[in-house]
Design a protein around this motif. Structure first.
Motif, PDB file in Angstrom:
ATOM      1  N   HIS A  62      43.709   9.663  17.509  1.00  0.00           N
ATOM      2  CA  HIS A  62      44.821  10.040  16.636  1.00  0.00           C
ATOM      3  C   HIS A  62      44.273  10.227  15.231  1.00  0.00           C
ATOM      4  O   HIS A  62      43.090   9.990  14.988  1.00  0.00           O
ATOM      5  CB  HIS A  62      45.956   9.024  16.700  1.00  0.00           C
ATOM      6  CG  HIS A  62      45.660   7.682  16.096  1.00  0.00           C
ATOM      7  ND1 HIS A  62      44.721   6.819  16.612  1.00  0.00           N
ATOM      8  CD2 HIS A  62      46.190   7.048  15.017  1.00  0.00           C
ATOM      9  CE1 HIS A  62      44.706   5.711  15.885  1.00  0.00           C
ATOM     10  NE2 HIS A  62      45.581   5.832  14.908  1.00  0.00           N
ATOM     11  N   HIS A  64      45.104   8.932  12.056  1.00  0.00           N
ATOM     12  CA  HIS A  64      45.223   8.033  10.897  1.00  0.00           C
ATOM     13  C   HIS A  64      43.882   7.934  10.181  1.00  0.00           C
ATOM     14  O   HIS A  64      42.819   8.050  10.801  1.00  0.00           O
ATOM     15  CB  HIS A  64      45.695   6.655  11.335  1.00  0.00           C
ATOM     16  CG  HIS A  64      47.186   6.578  11.509  1.00  0.00           C
ATOM     17  ND1 HIS A  64      47.789   5.700  12.372  1.00  0.00           N
ATOM     18  CD2 HIS A  64      48.188   7.293  10.919  1.00  0.00           C
ATOM     19  CE1 HIS A  64      49.112   5.871  12.300  1.00  0.00           C
ATOM     20  NE2 HIS A  64      49.367   6.834  11.439  1.00  0.00           N
ATOM     21  N   ASP A  66      41.957   5.679   9.039  1.00  0.00           N
ATOM     22  CA  ASP A  66      40.893   4.760   9.452  1.00  0.00           C
ATOM     23  C   ASP A  66      40.218   5.220  10.742  1.00  0.00           C
ATOM     24  O   ASP A  66      39.204   4.658  11.150  1.00  0.00           O
ATOM     25  CB  ASP A  66      41.428   3.320   9.589  1.00  0.00           C
ATOM     26  CG  ASP A  66      42.711   3.216  10.394  1.00  0.00           C
ATOM     27  OD1 ASP A  66      43.501   4.181  10.403  1.00  0.00           O
ATOM     28  OD2 ASP A  66      42.923   2.169  11.014  1.00  0.00           O
ATOM     29  N   HIS A  67      40.763   6.246  11.379  1.00  0.00           N
ATOM     30  CA  HIS A  67      40.163   6.803  12.605  1.00  0.00           C
ATOM     31  C   HIS A  67      39.493   8.153  12.376  1.00  0.00           C
ATOM     32  O   HIS A  67      38.752   8.617  13.243  1.00  0.00           O
ATOM     33  CB  HIS A  67      41.238   6.926  13.700  1.00  0.00           C
ATOM     34  CG  HIS A  67      41.754   5.591  14.132  1.00  0.00           C
ATOM     35  ND1 HIS A  67      41.458   5.029  15.354  1.00  0.00           N
ATOM     36  CD2 HIS A  67      42.515   4.674  13.483  1.00  0.00           C
ATOM     37  CE1 HIS A  67      42.021   3.829  15.436  1.00  0.00           C
ATOM     38  NE2 HIS A  67      42.674   3.602  14.323  1.00  0.00           N
ATOM     39  N   HIS A 148      52.746   5.648  18.307  1.00  0.00           N
ATOM     40  CA  HIS A 148      52.064   5.208  17.076  1.00  0.00           C
ATOM     41  C   HIS A 148      51.920   6.418  16.152  1.00  0.00           C
ATOM     42  O   HIS A 148      52.182   6.327  14.953  1.00  0.00           O
ATOM     43  CB  HIS A 148      50.714   4.603  17.448  1.00  0.00           C
ATOM     44  CG  HIS A 148      49.890   4.164  16.272  1.00  0.00           C
ATOM     45  ND1 HIS A 148      50.260   3.129  15.442  1.00  0.00           N
ATOM     46  CD2 HIS A 148      48.719   4.636  15.776  1.00  0.00           C
ATOM     47  CE1 HIS A 148      49.339   2.993  14.492  1.00  0.00           C
ATOM     48  NE2 HIS A 148      48.401   3.890  14.670  1.00  0.00           N
ATOM     49  N   ASP A 167      45.197   3.017  18.833  1.00  0.00           N
ATOM     50  CA  ASP A 167      46.131   2.042  18.260  1.00  0.00           C
ATOM     51  C   ASP A 167      47.435   1.948  19.041  1.00  0.00           C
ATOM     52  O   ASP A 167      48.475   1.586  18.498  1.00  0.00           O
ATOM     53  CB  ASP A 167      46.450   2.406  16.794  1.00  0.00           C
ATOM     54  CG  ASP A 167      45.275   2.148  15.865  1.00  0.00           C
ATOM     55  OD1 ASP A 167      44.240   1.636  16.338  1.00  0.00           O
ATOM     56  OD2 ASP A 167      45.400   2.467  14.678  1.00  0.00           O
TER      57      ASP A 167
HETATM   58 FE   LIG Z   1      46.495   4.201  13.616  1.00  0.00          FE
END
Ligand SMILES: [Fe+2]
Length: 223
Positions: A62, A64, A66-67, A148, A167
């Motif tokens: 995904h 986000h 932090d990914h 998410h 996540d």
């Molecule tokens: Fe996430």
């Protein structure tokens, strides 16, 4: 498929969010993917090179920050690697520079926190729900698991019985659904109707924190 193929799994904990960036590779063919990357592209690149791996893709669960925060840097080091993301997360992906702001972090603190991002390089392919994605002799079933984020996917290797859930699910918990595009009912349905049906013996590799397995989460996860 033969039962003897082995998967190399190397985890790097990245970003202030303690995100699990992972390099997965087919031991025999040395074909590899990087599943999510928060930062630390140079360290991950060194691991790939030192282990004689061939990075075929940056495979994103995904979008986000932090990914995906390390996608730009890793792609500069491996420009031939595909960047694969579900289409429903592309708005989040290209909006990376703005993501820290909607998480409530003031613009003037971004630099000090290492959360100043450029727009990441173009996605080269979109995940399709239920497709099989090969990495050498490994075969990952791609399951679209929204909730998410709208375009979240998980990667399940059914022969080796391992699933990489980003996540969606954590040991003893589930992903948050309060960020833009999050939806609690969708997440519960993704977990109950897709991830938990893979089988109790599946090892679950989460985007943050320790590994678990499906049987344990079914028995003990409060959600
Ligand atoms: Fe996430």
């Amino acid at each position: 498929m033969n039962q003897l193929q082995k998967m190399i799994i190397e985890t790097f904990i990245t970003t202030p969010f303690q995100q699990n960036t992972r390099v997965l590779a087919c031991e025999e063919t040395r074909k590899a993917v990087c599943v999510d990357i928060g930062d630390s592209a140079q360290i991950i690149s060194n691991f790939i090179t030192e282990n004689n791996l061939d990075l075929q893709a940056i495979a994103l669960t995904h979008a986000h920050l932090d990914h995906i925060g390390g996608v730009s840097d890793l792609h500069k080091l491996f420009p031939l690697a595909e960047i694969i993301l579900h289409a429903d997360d592309e708005d989040l992906y290209y909006g990376l520079p703005e993501q820290p702001l909607f998480m409530g972090i003031p613009r003037e603190q971004l630099k000090a926190l290492g959360l100043e991002y450029e727009v990441p390089p173009k996605v080269t392919r979109n995940w399709q729900d239920n497709e099989t994605y090969a990495v050498g002799k490994l075969e990952f079933k791609i399951l679209h698991c929204p909730g998410h984020t709208p375009g979240h996917v998980v990667l399940a290797e059914e022969t080796i019985r391992k699933v990489f859930v980003g996540d969606c699910l954590f040991a003893g918990s589930i992903g948050r659904t309060d960020l833009p595009g999050g939806n609690f009912e969708q997440l519960m349905s993704s977990i109950n109707d897709k991830i938990l049906l893979l089988g109790d013996d599946f090892t679950v590799y989460t985007g943050h924190g320790d590994e678990t397995n499906i049987g344990r989460e079914k028995a003990t996860n409060p959600f």
